[in-house]
Design an enzyme around this catalytic site. Structure first.
Site, PDB file in Angstrom:
ATOM      1  N   GLY A  69       0.833  -1.199   0.000  1.00  0.00           N
ATOM      2  CA  GLY A  69       0.000   0.000   0.000  1.00  0.00           C
ATOM      3  C   GLY A  69       0.862   1.241   0.000  1.00  0.00           C
ATOM      4  O   GLY A  69       1.568   1.507  -0.960  1.00  0.00           O
ATOM      5  N   SER A  70       0.796   1.999   1.078  1.00  0.00           N
ATOM      6  CA  SER A  70       1.517   3.272   1.206  1.00  0.00           C
ATOM      7  C   SER A  70       1.187   4.204   0.053  1.00  0.00           C
ATOM      8  O   SER A  70       2.071   4.765  -0.588  1.00  0.00           O
ATOM      9  CB  SER A  70       3.028   3.033   1.311  1.00  0.00           C
ATOM     10  OG  SER A  70       3.321   2.286   2.468  1.00  0.00           O
ATOM     11  N   HIS A  71      -0.114   4.342  -0.194  1.00  0.00           N
ATOM     12  CA  HIS A  71      -0.588   5.274  -1.210  1.00  0.00           C
ATOM     13  C   HIS A  71      -2.080   5.538  -0.999  1.00  0.00           C
ATOM     14  O   HIS A  71      -2.735   4.868  -0.215  1.00  0.00           O
ATOM     15  CB  HIS A  71      -0.328   4.747  -2.630  1.00  0.00           C
ATOM     16  CG  HIS A  71      -1.052   3.484  -2.955  1.00  0.00           C
ATOM     17  ND1 HIS A  71      -0.478   2.245  -2.792  1.00  0.00           N
ATOM     18  CD2 HIS A  71      -2.304   3.257  -3.424  1.00  0.00           C
ATOM     19  CE1 HIS A  71      -1.336   1.312  -3.159  1.00  0.00           C
ATOM     20  NE2 HIS A  71      -2.463   1.901  -3.534  1.00  0.00           N
ATOM     21  N   ALA A  72      -2.555   6.530  -1.718  1.00  0.00           N
ATOM     22  CA  ALA A  72      -3.981   6.842  -1.778  1.00  0.00           C
ATOM     23  C   ALA A  72      -4.349   6.942  -3.253  1.00  0.00           C
ATOM     24  O   ALA A  72      -3.471   6.957  -4.123  1.00  0.00           O
ATOM     25  CB  ALA A  72      -4.284   8.162  -1.066  1.00  0.00           C
TER      26      ALA A  72
END
Length: 143
Positions: free
Chosen positions: A45-48
């Site tokens: 992840g580590s995102h939007a």
């Protein structure tokens, strides 16, 4: 950022869970992918996303997901059952971690893949959220 319980049908031969667009999840499904082969040290992840909404289901094993709206609300969720799903709205930062070795994380999305939809820098995400929050405040003042 909501956890939903999915209805499981059992007839003694096993369990079956059916998921329908706009009925069991709050959007039309346009993309399906899954993550596997991870371990406890893996971080994903580590995102939007600007536009993508996602529905995450741990169909095997377990993992944890931290969702962050960029305005001070951050919450950890543990997905450890195939009949539990987590809705992640657009413009929510997501981190996935603490995967069990047998984890398979299924993700249903409302958009086709586009790299342009990703925000991969957390500081940029916070700045965008700050601008959006200020626009909403100004709108409320004048309406």
């Amino acid at each position: 950022m909501t956890v939903f319980n999915l209805h499981s049908n059992s007839n003694g031969l096993g369990e079956l869970i059916s998921i329908e667009s706009l009925k069991d999840i709050p959007f039309e499904i346009k993309r399906v992918f899954y993550i596997f082969g991870t371990n406890e040290q893996s971080k994903r992840g580590s995102h939007a996303h600007y536009n993508t909404k996602q529905y995450l289901i741990s169909i095997s094993g377990s993992c944890e997901i931290c969702l962050d709206n960029g305005n001070g609300e951050k919450k950890n969720y543990k997905l450890d059952s195939p009949n539990k799903g987590l809705f992640q709205d657009a413009m929510i930062w997501g981190n996935m971690f603490n995967f069990s070795s047998d984890n398979v994380l299924l993700v249903l999305a409302n958009t086709h893949f586009s790299e342009k939809d990703y925000i991969r820098d957390y500081e940029q995400f916070l700045e965008i959220q700050k601008i959006q929050t200020n626009k909403i405040k100004i709108f409320k003042i004048y309406n």
